[in-house]
Design an enzyme around this catalytic site. Structure first.
Site, PDB file in Angstrom:
ATOM      1  N   ASP A  12      -1.992   9.748 -10.214  1.00  0.00           N
ATOM      2  CA  ASP A  12      -2.000   8.686 -11.238  1.00  0.00           C
ATOM      3  C   ASP A  12      -0.584   8.324 -11.639  1.00  0.00           C
ATOM      4  O   ASP A  12      -0.276   7.158 -11.907  1.00  0.00           O
ATOM      5  CB  ASP A  12      -2.792   9.141 -12.468  1.00  0.00           C
ATOM      6  CG  ASP A  12      -4.288   9.228 -12.191  1.00  0.00           C
ATOM      7  OD1 ASP A  12      -4.726   8.712 -11.139  1.00  0.00           O
ATOM      8  OD2 ASP A  12      -5.009   9.818 -13.024  1.00  0.00           O
ATOM      9  N   GLU A  46      -4.837   2.451  -4.010  1.00  0.00           N
ATOM     10  CA  GLU A  46      -3.371   2.519  -3.986  1.00  0.00           C
ATOM     11  C   GLU A  46      -2.763   1.225  -3.465  1.00  0.00           C
ATOM     12  O   GLU A  46      -1.631   1.203  -2.982  1.00  0.00           O
ATOM     13  CB  GLU A  46      -2.902   3.708  -3.131  1.00  0.00           C
ATOM     14  CG  GLU A  46      -3.262   3.633  -1.661  1.00  0.00           C
ATOM     15  CD  GLU A  46      -4.596   4.305  -1.324  1.00  0.00           C
ATOM     16  OE1 GLU A  46      -4.756   4.713  -0.161  1.00  0.00           O
ATOM     17  OE2 GLU A  46      -5.468   4.420  -2.203  1.00  0.00           O
ATOM     18  N   ASN A 102      -2.267  13.430  -4.060  1.00  0.00           N
ATOM     19  CA  ASN A 102      -3.450  13.966  -4.739  1.00  0.00           C
ATOM     20  C   ASN A 102      -3.812  15.357  -4.233  1.00  0.00           C
ATOM     21  O   ASN A 102      -4.115  16.261  -5.017  1.00  0.00           O
ATOM     22  CB  ASN A 102      -4.644  13.028  -4.550  1.00  0.00           C
ATOM     23  CG  ASN A 102      -4.549  11.776  -5.395  1.00  0.00           C
ATOM     24  OD1 ASN A 102      -4.007  11.797  -6.492  1.00  0.00           O
ATOM     25  ND2 ASN A 102      -5.076  10.675  -4.889  1.00  0.00           N
ATOM     26  N   ASP A 112       0.851  -1.180   0.000  1.00  0.00           N
ATOM     27  CA  ASP A 112       0.000   0.000   0.000  1.00  0.00           C
ATOM     28  C   ASP A 112       0.895   1.243   0.000  1.00  0.00           C
ATOM     29  O   ASP A 112       1.832   1.338   0.798  1.00  0.00           O
ATOM     30  CB  ASP A 112      -0.903   0.004   1.236  1.00  0.00           C
ATOM     31  CG  ASP A 112      -1.990   1.047   1.153  1.00  0.00           C
ATOM     32  OD1 ASP A 112      -3.048   0.727   0.597  1.00  0.00           O
ATOM     33  OD2 ASP A 112      -1.772   2.181   1.631  1.00  0.00           O
ATOM     34  N   ILE A 113       0.620   2.187  -0.918  1.00  0.00           N
ATOM     35  CA  ILE A 113       1.448   3.390  -1.030  1.00  0.00           C
ATOM     36  C   ILE A 113       1.220   4.269   0.193  1.00  0.00           C
ATOM     37  O   ILE A 113       0.077   4.585   0.540  1.00  0.00           O
ATOM     38  CB  ILE A 113       1.105   4.172  -2.314  1.00  0.00           C
ATOM     39  CG1 ILE A 113       1.345   3.289  -3.549  1.00  0.00           C
ATOM     40  CG2 ILE A 113       1.922   5.450  -2.406  1.00  0.00           C
ATOM     41  CD1 ILE A 113       0.871   3.906  -4.847  1.00  0.00           C
TER      42      ILE A 113
END
Length: 357
Positions: free
Chosen positions: A232, A258, A223, A215-216
């Site tokens: 993106d 993500e 964002n 998971d980022i």
């Protein structure tokens, strides 16, 4: 207010009852597109539709209904890729069967001619020269016809096989697109949900498989600070790094906003942890800059959870336990790898449920 709502409900029930009664009276099949057609026709919201429907008569055929439906509700009558491929395959199979029947008929005629020749040979009243001449003529004719028809049949079969192979390729491409995440070009959640249960097809081999979930970290900040195009781009960079870090035959999927997942086959716990750490380190080392302005958006890091298939009962349990390990990595400071252990279950509190949402 309650009276109004009740009145509308009764009105809707009356309309539904009227539609069903009309369909039964006219012998119309109870399929979704027919319900819509009959409802709109009886509702008189479209006079042209009502006139066309009335023109069908008291017992319309499904083909006639579909003709009117396609005119006014094209969205329900478009063929899908799968339906189109099914029709193509059906047509090709029917053509192949016709060819085989013709070939069978030809062989039956050949057999009949051979039988007649045998009976002539057995007849004592026939001279040897007549027998020999008849055999040569009949067999030459029959063999020539059969060989020629056989060539035509083989050619037709080859053509049908080529066309059916094309249909198969179209279906394979449709499946590939349906199972691919358009942004990262990795497998999507649908493909992941299909692939993960296969680990447990053999309980003996399950011990050699593993699941890695990534998971980022602080993805929302990318964002919020730089806009969704940069977010993106972050997803694209992570996907590209994972592809370049892992072997081509390793299954990689984007399973959520993500979140990514890797399914490893034929692996041990030590090797799995090495792979997970290699992914984490490679992503951290990859810069994220604007090529035109030179702006550095900062490092990308991921938290990683690992679970060996032997530590879970099934695919759902495996994913949940890898997710618990991922939560522990997040909760312990992020940008690290954690492997599931039974002791983690006691450390998980209600905050994990909030994290999962």
């Amino acid at each position: 207010m309650s009276t109004n709502a009740g009145g509308k409900k009764v009105q809707m029930m009356d309309a539904a009852t009227m539609v069903l009664a009309s369909m039964r009276k006219m012998g119309i099949s109870g399929i979704p597109r027919n319900y819509e057609l009959v409802y709109e026709a009886l509702n008189s919201s479209n006079p042209a539709l009502t006139r066309d429907f009335d023109a069908l008569g008291s017992h319309p055929t499904q083909a006639a209904l579909d003709a009117v439906g396609a005119k006014y509700f094209a969205h329900h009558h478009k063929k899908t890729v799968v339906e189109g491929a099914h029709d193509k395959i059906t047509d090709e199979l029917e053509t192949m069967l016709r060819t085989l029947r013709k070939e069978q008929s030809s062989l039956e005629s050949y057999t009949r001619l051979l039988g007649e020749t045998y009976h002539r040979i057995s007849a004592k009243s026939t001279s040897s020269s007549e027998i020999l001449g008849g055999i040569i003529a009949m067999l030459s004719s029959a063999t020539g016809d059969t060989m020629e028809q056989g060539k035509v049949a083989v050619q037709e079969m080859v053509e049908r096989a080529v066309e059916m192979e094309q249909v198969k390729l179209e279906l394979d491409e449709y499946k590939r697109i349906a199972n691919t995440d358009p942004l990262t070009r990795l497998a999507n959640r649908r493909a992941f949900d299909d692939a993960l249960p296969e680990i447990y097809n053999s309980r003996r081999e399950a011990m050699y498989h593993a699941l890695i979930v990534c998971d980022i970290d602080h993805f929302k900040k990318f964002n919020d600070s730089f806009g969704h195009p940069v977010g993106d781009r972050v997803l694209g960079v992570v996907a590209a790094v994972m592809r370049s870090t892992l072997r081509k035959d390793v299954f990689i999927a984007r399973t959520g906003g993500e979140e990514f997942a890797v399914i490893l086959h034929g692996t041990s716990q030590d090797v799995t942890m090495e792979v997970a750490e290699r992914i984490r380190a490679a992503i951290q080392k990859t810069p994220l800059r604007n090529q035109k302005s030179g702006m550095d958006y900062g490092p990308i890091t991921v938290s990683v959870g690992v679970c060996m298939a032997s530590d879970a009962e099934n695919a759902t349990d495996l994913y949940n336990k890898a997710d618990i390990a991922l939560y522990m990595a997040k909760n312990s400071g992020r940008n690290q790898v954690q492997i599931f252990s039974d002791t983690m279950a006691g450390d998980i509190d209600k905050n994990w449920l909030i994290y999962r949402k």
